[in-house]
Design a protein around this motif. Structure first.
Motif, PDB file in Angstrom:
ATOM      1  N   GLY A  22       0.791  -1.227   0.000  1.00 17.90           N
ATOM      2  CA  GLY A  22       0.000   0.000   0.000  1.00 17.90           C
ATOM      3  C   GLY A  22       0.823   1.277   0.000  1.00 17.90           C
ATOM      4  O   GLY A  22       0.267   2.371  -0.052  1.00 17.90           O
ATOM      5  N   ASP A  23       2.148   1.147   0.047  1.00 19.11           N
ATOM      6  CA  ASP A  23       2.995   2.341  -0.014  1.00 19.11           C
ATOM      7  C   ASP A  23       2.912   2.968  -1.402  1.00 19.11           C
ATOM      8  O   ASP A  23       2.839   2.272  -2.412  1.00 19.11           O
ATOM      9  N   ILE A  24       2.928   4.281  -1.421  1.00 19.96           N
ATOM     10  CA  ILE A  24       2.895   5.023  -2.675  1.00 19.96           C
ATOM     11  C   ILE A  24       4.195   5.800  -2.803  1.00 19.96           C
ATOM     12  O   ILE A  24       4.604   6.500  -1.890  1.00 19.96           O
ATOM     13  N   GLU A  25       4.824   5.632  -3.944  1.00 16.68           N
ATOM     14  CA  GLU A  25       6.084   6.316  -4.251  1.00 16.68           C
ATOM     15  C   GLU A  25       5.809   7.237  -5.440  1.00 16.68           C
ATOM     16  O   GLU A  25       5.491   6.766  -6.533  1.00 16.68           O
ATOM     17  N   TRP A  26       5.880   8.544  -5.223  1.00 18.85           N
ATOM     18  CA  TRP A  26       5.589   9.521  -6.277  1.00 18.85           C
ATOM     19  C   TRP A  26       6.770   9.628  -7.220  1.00 18.85           C
ATOM     20  O   TRP A  26       7.928   9.571  -6.799  1.00 18.85           O
ATOM     21  N   ASP A  27       6.506   9.828  -8.515  1.00 20.79           N
ATOM     22  CA  ASP A  27       7.583   9.973  -9.501  1.00 20.79           C
ATOM     23  C   ASP A  27       8.316  11.301  -9.337  1.00 20.79           C
ATOM     24  O   ASP A  27       9.499  11.319  -9.040  1.00 20.79           O
ATOM     25  N   LYS A  28       7.651  12.393  -9.561  1.00 18.43           N
ATOM     26  CA  LYS A  28       8.305  13.702  -9.491  1.00 18.43           C
ATOM     27  C   LYS A  28       7.554  14.625  -8.553  1.00 18.43           C
ATOM     28  O   LYS A  28       8.100  15.108  -7.577  1.00 18.43           O
ATOM     29  N   LEU A  29       6.311  14.902  -8.879  1.00 16.40           N
ATOM     30  CA  LEU A  29       5.507  15.846  -8.111  1.00 16.40           C
ATOM     31  C   LEU A  29       4.679  15.129  -7.056  1.00 16.40           C
ATOM     32  O   LEU A  29       4.145  14.056  -7.307  1.00 16.40           O
ATOM     33  N   VAL A  30       4.585  15.729  -5.902  1.00 17.12           N
ATOM     34  CA  VAL A  30       3.693  15.243  -4.850  1.00 17.12           C
ATOM     35  C   VAL A  30       2.469  16.155  -4.872  1.00 17.12           C
ATOM     36  O   VAL A  30       2.606  17.382  -4.811  1.00 17.12           O
ATOM     37  N   PRO A  31       1.280  15.566  -4.994  1.00 18.64           N
ATOM     38  CA  PRO A  31       0.090  16.415  -5.103  1.00 18.64           C
ATOM     39  C   PRO A  31      -0.234  17.136  -3.799  1.00 18.64           C
ATOM     40  O   PRO A  31       0.098  16.656  -2.713  1.00 18.64           O
ATOM     41  N   PRO A  32      -0.886  18.291  -3.915  1.00 15.97           N
ATOM     42  CA  PRO A  32      -1.386  18.947  -2.704  1.00 15.97           C
ATOM     43  C   PRO A  32      -2.456  18.055  -2.091  1.00 15.97           C
ATOM     44  O   PRO A  32      -3.036  17.222  -2.790  1.00 15.97           O
ATOM     45  N   LYS A  33      -2.691  18.206  -0.809  1.00 14.40           N
ATOM     46  CA  LYS A  33      -3.673  17.360  -0.111  1.00 14.40           C
ATOM     47  C   LYS A  33      -3.284  15.885  -0.254  1.00 14.40           C
ATOM     48  O   LYS A  33      -4.108  15.020  -0.536  1.00 14.40           O
ATOM     49  N   GLU A  34      -1.998  15.601  -0.057  1.00 15.03           N
ATOM     50  CA  GLU A  34      -1.454  14.264  -0.305  1.00 15.03           C
ATOM     51  C   GLU A  34      -2.205  13.174   0.461  1.00 15.03           C
ATOM     52  O   GLU A  34      -2.483  12.112  -0.098  1.00 15.03           O
TER      53      GLU A  34
END
Length: 67
Positions: free
Chosen positions: A38-50
């Motif tokens: 269930g871990d999420i690894e973002w590519d470049k940008l991390v969205p607001p309201k992560e």
């Protein structure tokens, strides 16, 4: 709200868990990897309201992958 959510297996052997995903949020494209735990690894940008976005991704993955 997440729009145009897409995912695919990370590996050619589809029995191995792990998926890449992408979606649009507020007009910006985000992508990353969703791991079997269930871990999420973002590519470049991390969205607001992560935290809110992560909950929505977990729900989508449960619905589509673990039906």
């Amino acid at each position: 709200m997440i729009q145009h959510f897409q995912f695919k297996n990370m590996y050619k052997n589809k029995k191995l868990p792990g998926w890449t995903f992408s979606f649009y949020f507020e007009g910006t494209k985000y992508s990353g990897n969703y791991h079997k735990n269930g871990d999420i690894e973002w590519d470049k940008l991390v969205p607001p309201k992560e935290d809110t976005i992560k909950k929505q991704i977990h729900e989508l993955m449960l619905f589509h992958v673990y039906e």
